[in-house]
Design a protein around this motif. Structure first.
Motif, PDB file in Angstrom:
ATOM      1  N   ILE A  35       0.851  -1.200   0.000  1.00 26.56           N
ATOM      2  CA  ILE A  35       0.000   0.000   0.000  1.00 26.56           C
ATOM      3  C   ILE A  35       0.885   1.249   0.000  1.00 26.56           C
ATOM      4  N   ALA A  36       1.933   1.230   0.825  1.00 20.66           N
ATOM      5  CA  ALA A  36       2.821   2.406   0.917  1.00 20.66           C
ATOM      6  C   ALA A  36       3.504   2.667  -0.418  1.00 20.66           C
ATOM      7  N   ALA A  38       2.503   1.760  -3.462  1.00 17.06           N
ATOM      8  CA  ALA A  38       1.540   2.209  -4.479  1.00 17.06           C
ATOM      9  C   ALA A  38       1.095   3.641  -4.209  1.00 17.06           C
ATOM     10  N   ARG A  39       0.871   3.972  -2.940  1.00 15.58           N
ATOM     11  CA  ARG A  39       0.463   5.354  -2.639  1.00 15.58           C
ATOM     12  C   ARG A  39       1.573   6.342  -2.962  1.00 15.58           C
ATOM     13  N   SER A  40       2.818   5.856  -2.964  1.00 20.60           N
ATOM     14  CA  SER A  40       3.937   6.732  -3.311  1.00 20.60           C
ATOM     15  C   SER A  40       4.174   6.769  -4.810  1.00 20.60           C
ATOM     16  N   ILE A  79      -0.212   4.115   7.953  1.00 18.91           N
ATOM     17  CA  ILE A  79      -1.125   3.151   7.334  1.00 18.91           C
ATOM     18  C   ILE A  79      -1.603   2.090   8.334  1.00 18.91           C
ATOM     19  N   GLU A  82      -4.368   3.511  10.358  1.00 20.80           N
ATOM     20  CA  GLU A  82      -5.537   3.720   9.476  1.00 20.80           C
ATOM     21  C   GLU A  82      -6.270   2.392   9.266  1.00 20.80           C
ATOM     22  N   GLU A 131      -7.872   0.102  -3.506  1.00 17.64           N
ATOM     23  CA  GLU A 131      -7.927   1.579  -3.558  1.00 17.64           C
ATOM     24  C   GLU A 131      -6.567   2.179  -3.873  1.00 17.64           C
ATOM     25  N   ALA A 132      -5.516   1.586  -3.302  1.00 20.39           N
ATOM     26  CA  ALA A 132      -4.160   2.139  -3.490  1.00 20.39           C
ATOM     27  C   ALA A 132      -3.644   1.854  -4.902  1.00 20.39           C
ATOM     28  N   GLN A 402       5.556  -0.144   6.053  1.00 21.67           N
ATOM     29  CA  GLN A 402       5.333   1.191   5.481  1.00 21.67           C
ATOM     30  C   GLN A 402       6.680   1.837   5.106  1.00 21.67           C
ATOM     31  N   THR A 406       7.775   2.598   1.176  1.00 15.07           N
ATOM     32  CA  THR A 406       8.056   3.992   0.821  1.00 15.07           C
ATOM     33  C   THR A 406       9.442   4.114   0.204  1.00 15.07           C
ATOM     34  N   ALA A 433       3.082  11.048   6.004  1.00 16.49           N
ATOM     35  CA  ALA A 433       2.011  10.032   6.038  1.00 16.49           C
ATOM     36  C   ALA A 433       1.599   9.699   7.480  1.00 16.49           C
TER      37      ALA A 433
END
Ligand SMILES: Cc1cc2nc3c(=O)[nH]c(=O)nc-3n(C[C@H](O)[C@H](O)[C@H](O)COP(=O)(O)OP(=O)(O)OC[C@H]3O[C@@H](n4cnc5c(N)ncnc54)[C@H](O)[C@@H]3O)c2cc1C
Length: 449
Positions: A35-36, A38-40, A79, A82, A131-132, A402, A406, A433
């Motif tokens: 997730i980290a 992909a969000r980056s 994350i 969250e 979502e990511a 995470q 990243t 984040a």
């Protein structure tokens, strides 16, 4: 299992995709790493051998996240926190609770934990990775690391379509067993083969949890010792997690000794011995323990829970002294809370002790020696056995995830090797984040969620 000979195989493996970051293992640390990344902004692939994400939390029915808190102070944000909130919002948890680890053992230990229904965690994680923008392949088993000039080039995996190759300049090994590292030739620490026992968890329905909780702890301990004497229980604990509703008990009561979970025959014996123990434990609970009289066996974990296999040789080795002396690190990227819990190999007890303060984990402990482009997170970090026992909890593992996710995205985007990215760059992104990684970030002790 010691193979007696070798055969030569010649393979033409189709290349099925190119990514910036590939994460192997969709457990606590790997899901968050993906997730980290992909969000980056990284094109990210997550491969998981099982049919769901979550790792120990779901496939092993280890139904509580430990180490979000040190005492009353929250030490993990970003994350992982969250996700904890999303599990609660989805009705999968009543929130953080006090829990006594090793309850009915010689050294009980009070903790603040997030108990949850593992089934809810499965679909919350599905939602978060989708979502990511992570591409997820379930039922996909890592096979081999692909190297080029000493650096990572990708991995091969086994799928229902057969063997496939995926290429990427960064691979995160979140397999729990350092499988990618081992295949790449990264050395692992060897402490003479002694390992903590394994546990096959199970779920009982129709339990009167309130009635059980009303039993005084001295009486529970006497019952446990009696069960051990009779050979019907296997360790000094009536350890279980109750999911929302208060009528289920997810029990971590089996204890399977002398298992090398990296040995195919041992891994099979562990599952069978776990089921044998569960049959005995369920009979004992129904007969002897108030609240369990009408309990029904609802589920046995998909696979046995393994506490330790390989710890990699990294660029720094986190030690028990680092943790107990609260050593600070310039390249801190996650905070651990402990406890240091060592289940006695060969015995029925558990040794639990607390780090005096939240402890910092340096990025270098997640960078394997020798191979470039390879990162680790979770229980295979570079640590001594004792330090690993304090850092392996799922909230800490997720925080490490995470950090490396990243870092992987930063490295891939800038064409640098991960080891060439200054820790300060990763720390800045983590701070943005809302991740916690330095003791100095934590407000006064006593802060709560
Ligand atoms: C019995 C037991 C009780 C525990 N109790 C607690 C507790 O109460 N609370 C707590 O916070 N922690 C607890 N822990 C510790 C914690 O669960 C682990 O240390 C933690 O999950 C480590 O995270 P990880 O990401 O390294 O590994 P995992 O969460 O185990 O994830 C590893 C993932 O890699 C996948 N994988 C493995 N091999 C392959 C392959 N070849 N190809 C593709 N995927 C692969 C696995 O299927 C899994 O999903 C317990 C552990 C055990 C075993």
């Amino acid at each position: 299992m010691q193979p007696s000979a070798t055969i030569r195989e010649s393979l033409n493996t189709p290349v099925a995709g190119r990514y910036d970051v590939i994460v192997v293992g969709g457990g606590a640390s790997g899901t968050v790493a993906a997730i980290a990344a992909a969000r980056s902004g990284a094109r990210t692939l997550l491969v998981e051998r099982g049919g769901c994400l979550g790792g120990a939390a779901t496939a092993n029915l280890v139904a509580q996240w430990v180490a979000f808190f040190h005492g009353e102070t929250r030490v993990v944000g970003g994350i992982p926190f969250e996700l904890a909130e999303r599990v609660q919002a989805a009705g999968g948890s009543d929130g953080f609770h006090r829990y006594v680890m090793g309850e009915a053992a010689g050294t009980p230990f009070p903790l603040r934990v997030l108990p949850f229904n593992p089934e809810t965690v499965k679909w919350v994680l599905d939602g978060a990775v989708n979502e990511a923008g992570v591409e997820v392949l379930l039922h996909t088993t890592f096979a081999r690391t692909l190297l080029q000039d000493g650096s990572i080039a990708g991995v091969t995996v086994e799928t229902v379509q057969g063997r496939l190759a995926f290429l990427a300049p960064v691979v995160v090994d979140a397999s729990g067993d350092a499988l990618v590292c081992a295949s790449a030739g990264v050395p692992a620490k060897n402490d003479g083969g002694e390992r903590q026992p394994c546990t096959l968890s199970f779920r009982l329905s129709n339990v009167d949890v309130a009635r059980f909780r009303a039993v005084p702890s001295e009486q529970r301990r006497a019952l446990v010792l009696d069960g051990l004497r009779r050979g019907e229980l296997f360790w000094e604990s009536l350890s279980f997690v109750s999911t929302p509703g208060g009528t289920d008990a997810i029990c971590l009561m089996s204890r399977i000794q002398d298992v090398d979970a990296l040995d195919a025959r041992d891994a099979t014996r562990a599952e069978q011995e776990g089921r044998r123990q569960i049959a005995s434990i369920v009979g004992f609970l129904r007969r002897e323990i108030p609240g369990f009289e009408n309990a029904v066996l609802a589920d046995v974990a998909e696979r046995v829970g393994v506490r330790e296999t390989r710890r990699i040789e990294g660029r720094y080795t986190l030690s028990e002294e680092d943790i107990m002396q609260a050593r600070g690190f310039e390249d801190a990227i996650a905070l651990g809370a402990g406890p240091m819990d060592r289940h006695q190999p060969g015995g029925t007890g558990i040794r639990l002790y607390a780090p005096p303060e939240p402890f910092e984990i340096p990025l270098r402990a997640l960078l394997p020696v020798e191979v470039e482009g390879l990162l680790v997170c979770g229980r295979t970090l570079s640590a001594t056995r004792e330090a690993m026992a304090g850092a392996r909890h799922m909230a800490t593992s997720m925080a490490m995830g995470q950090a490396v996710g990243t870092l992987g995205a930063i490295a891939a985007a800038s064409g640098r090797r991960p080891s060439a990215v200054p820790a300060a760059e990763v720390q800045q992104r983590l701070e943005e984040a809302h991740a916690l990684f330095r003791r100095a970030q934590i407000a006064s002790p006593g802060q709560t969620a």
